[in-house]
Design a protein around this motif. Structure first.
Motif, short mmCIF file in Angstrom:
data_model
loop_
_atom_site.label_atom_id
_atom_site.label_comp_id
_atom_site.label_asym_id
_atom_site.label_seq_id
_atom_site.Cartn_x
_atom_site.Cartn_y
_atom_site.Cartn_z
N ASP A 36 0.83 -1.20 0.00
CA ASP A 36 0.00 0.00 0.00
C ASP A 36 0.87 1.25 0.00
O ASP A 36 2.05 1.20 0.34
CB ASP A 36 -0.88 0.02 1.26
N CYS A 62 -6.45 0.92 -8.29
CA CYS A 62 -5.36 1.82 -7.88
C CYS A 62 -5.52 3.17 -8.59
O CYS A 62 -6.13 3.24 -9.65
CB CYS A 62 -4.00 1.27 -8.31
N LYS A 76 -4.30 1.25 -3.24
CA LYS A 76 -5.35 1.29 -2.23
C LYS A 76 -5.94 -0.12 -2.12
O LYS A 76 -5.58 -1.00 -2.90
CB LYS A 76 -6.44 2.26 -2.68
N PRO A 77 -6.87 -0.36 -1.21
CA PRO A 77 -7.51 -1.68 -1.18
C PRO A 77 -8.12 -1.98 -2.56
O PRO A 77 -8.78 -1.12 -3.15
CB PRO A 77 -8.60 -1.52 -0.12
N LYS A 79 -10.40 -3.51 -5.64
CA LYS A 79 -11.82 -3.84 -5.76
C LYS A 79 -12.02 -5.16 -6.51
O LYS A 79 -13.10 -5.72 -6.52
CB LYS A 79 -12.60 -2.69 -6.39
N ARG A 104 0.17 -11.28 -2.17
CA ARG A 104 -0.40 -10.36 -1.19
C ARG A 104 -1.88 -10.63 -0.91
O ARG A 104 -2.33 -10.47 0.22
CB ARG A 104 -0.22 -8.92 -1.71
N PHE A 105 -2.61 -11.04 -1.96
CA PHE A 105 -4.06 -11.20 -1.79
C PHE A 105 -4.49 -12.67 -1.86
O PHE A 105 -5.66 -12.99 -1.74
CB PHE A 105 -4.80 -10.35 -2.83
N ARG A 220 5.73 -7.87 5.43
CA ARG A 220 5.11 -6.85 4.59
C ARG A 220 6.17 -5.97 3.93
O ARG A 220 7.32 -5.91 4.38
CB ARG A 220 4.11 -6.00 5.36
#
Ligand code: UD1
Length: 417
Positions: A36, A62, A76-77, A79, A104-105, A220
């Motif tokens: 982030d 982003c 950013k988070p 979508k 990461r996700f 991280r």
């Protein structure tokens, strides 16, 4: 669709500047998915591929801005974790979202890139690497679907050194549990540039630029700031532009060592090359001889300069044998050069060029891929009359303001709609 019209016969002389490397910028853009915050990249070339990569990040959620060669990515988070066919089909390097998203996700849905003008270009090595790190990877309805609880460090031996595969696994491994060792890794300068940025973000990557890369996973990463390295392929193309016209051209703001494979061949052919810390000059030369070129992974002769050097060798005294070992179908420019009256016999992976100065004649030709377009523009510089290169959008994917740079050196090129 834009075309480029090149009027042959002008000698190119003067000083020009290399832009930032396309093939560094693209993985760096995707690496920003790993943390982030605001990622800032300087010396980013103004290219269609950079716009496509930025559009892909924007589609994920982003914010991206680009001004004066500085690209800012505000992560950013997200979508969605899906890279759609519409974006991936425009640019194969989009597959580089896979490693960061999985790391990461822990999930990703990425369209299969499909074939392209230079061959089938599979991604099996990327997928095998992810599987070795414990991910479930499936291919369904034209999409790669990946999921994992958390990636695990692993020992990954690439059957052949893949640039994109090395980058994808290197990025994935930065946030994996434990250590990943990539063996038979690709050694391109762009891999080193990516590793440098990952380390600025707090990653623990060692050995980039050699065939063994070790990555210790960390919890991280944080956003950072970075200057993209110069584009060695663009720099090489501009040097060849000077050389093919017999002129003297200096390319500044480049990394001479990254051009060694090219300059060694140009010297063997008869050109005098001089260099200092960040520039390379090709000196005036009236006559050069044919040389044999075999492409191979870095530090071998780059496949991305094969087409451009072939244009140069159409003007050489004697024969040059080109052997393409990296891609299966990278002689699409040959038939177009033949339309310009070049004497070339293509076989499956070998092309025999019987050179001779002044033989090329202008004609309409078709650009089929990025480097083939550059090759045809170079050939146009020495062909009699006018050469019209159709589908010049291929050139815009990887060369910033090529016609501006060539015009300043004395070429007669213009773009028409
Ligand atoms: C990158 C460059 C491209 C350059 C190429 C080789 C970028 C954005 N693009 O492409 O300009 O021409 O390196 O220097 O950096 N392969 C497989 N399985 C895989 C992956 C690759 O068989 O999973 C094969 C390819 O088909 C090809 C060879 O390996 O024959 C090299 O490909 P690779 O190094 O992966 O090229 P890219 O990363 O796609």
């Amino acid at each position: 669709m834009d075309k480029m019209v090149v009027k042959g016969g002008n000698q190119l002389n003067g000083v020009t500047t290399a832009s930032g490397a396309k093939n560094s910028t693209l993985p760096l853009i995707f690496a920003s998915l790993l943390a982030d915050g605001e990622h800032v990249f300087h010396n980013v070339p103004n290219l269609a591929d950079v716009t496509s990569a930025s559009a892909l990040l924007q589609s994920l959620g982003c914010e991206v801005t680009y001004k004066d060669h500085t690209l800012r990515i505000f992560m950013k988070p997200l979508k969605t974790f899906e890279a759609s066919y519409d974006i991936v089909r425009k640019m194969r390097a989009s597959i580089l979202v896979l490693g960061p998203l999985m790391a990461r996700f822990h999930q990703a849905k990425v369209s299969l890139p499909g074939g392209c003008a230079i061959g089938t270009r599979p991604i099996d090595l990327h997928l095998e690497g992810m599987k070795a790190m414990g991910a479930q990877m499936d291919v369904e309805n034209g999409y790669v679907l990946g999921s994992v609880k958390k990636l695990q460090g692993a020992k990954i031996l690439f059957e052949s050194p893949t640039v994109g595969g090395t980058e994808n696994i290197m990025m994935a491994a930065t946030l994996a549990e434990g250590e990943t060792i990539i063996e038979n890794a690709a050694k391109e300068p762009e891999i080193v540039d990516l590793a440098n940025y990952l380390n600025k973000m707090g990653a623990k990557v060692e050995g980039a630029g050699s065939s063994i890369i070790k990555i210790k996973g960390v919890e991280r990463l944080r956003a950072a700031e970075h200057d993209v390295i110069p584009d060695r392929i663009e720099a090489g193309t501009l040097l060849i532009a000077g050389a093919i016209t017999g002129g003297e051209v200096t390319v500044q703001k480049c990394e001479p060592a990254d051009l060694d494979a090219l300059t060694a061949k140009m010297k063997e052919s008869g050109f005098k090359i001089s260099q200092d810390k960040s520039s390379v000059t090709v000196h005036k030369c009236k006559e050069w001889k044919g040389v044999d070129i075999t492409t191979s992974p870095h530090p071998g002769f780059p496949t991305d300069l094969q087409a451009q050097v072939m244009a140069l060798m159409t003007q050489a005294q004697g024969t040059s044998v080109f052997t393409e070992t990296v891609f299966e179908n990278r002689f699409m420019h040959v038939q177009e050069l033949v339309r310009l009256n070049a004497d070339i016999t293509p076989k499956t992976r070998v092309a025999v060029v019987r050179g001779g100065p002044g033989k090329l004649q202008g004609a309409p030709v078709m650009a089929t891929d990025l480097r083939a377009s550059a090759c045809l523009v170079l050939a146009g510089l020495v062909a009699q009359d006018e050469t019209t290169v159709n589908r010049i959008y291929h050139l815009d994917r990887g060369y910033e303001d090529m016609e501006g740079k060539l015009t300043k050196l004395g070429a007669k090129v213009r773009r028409i709609e």
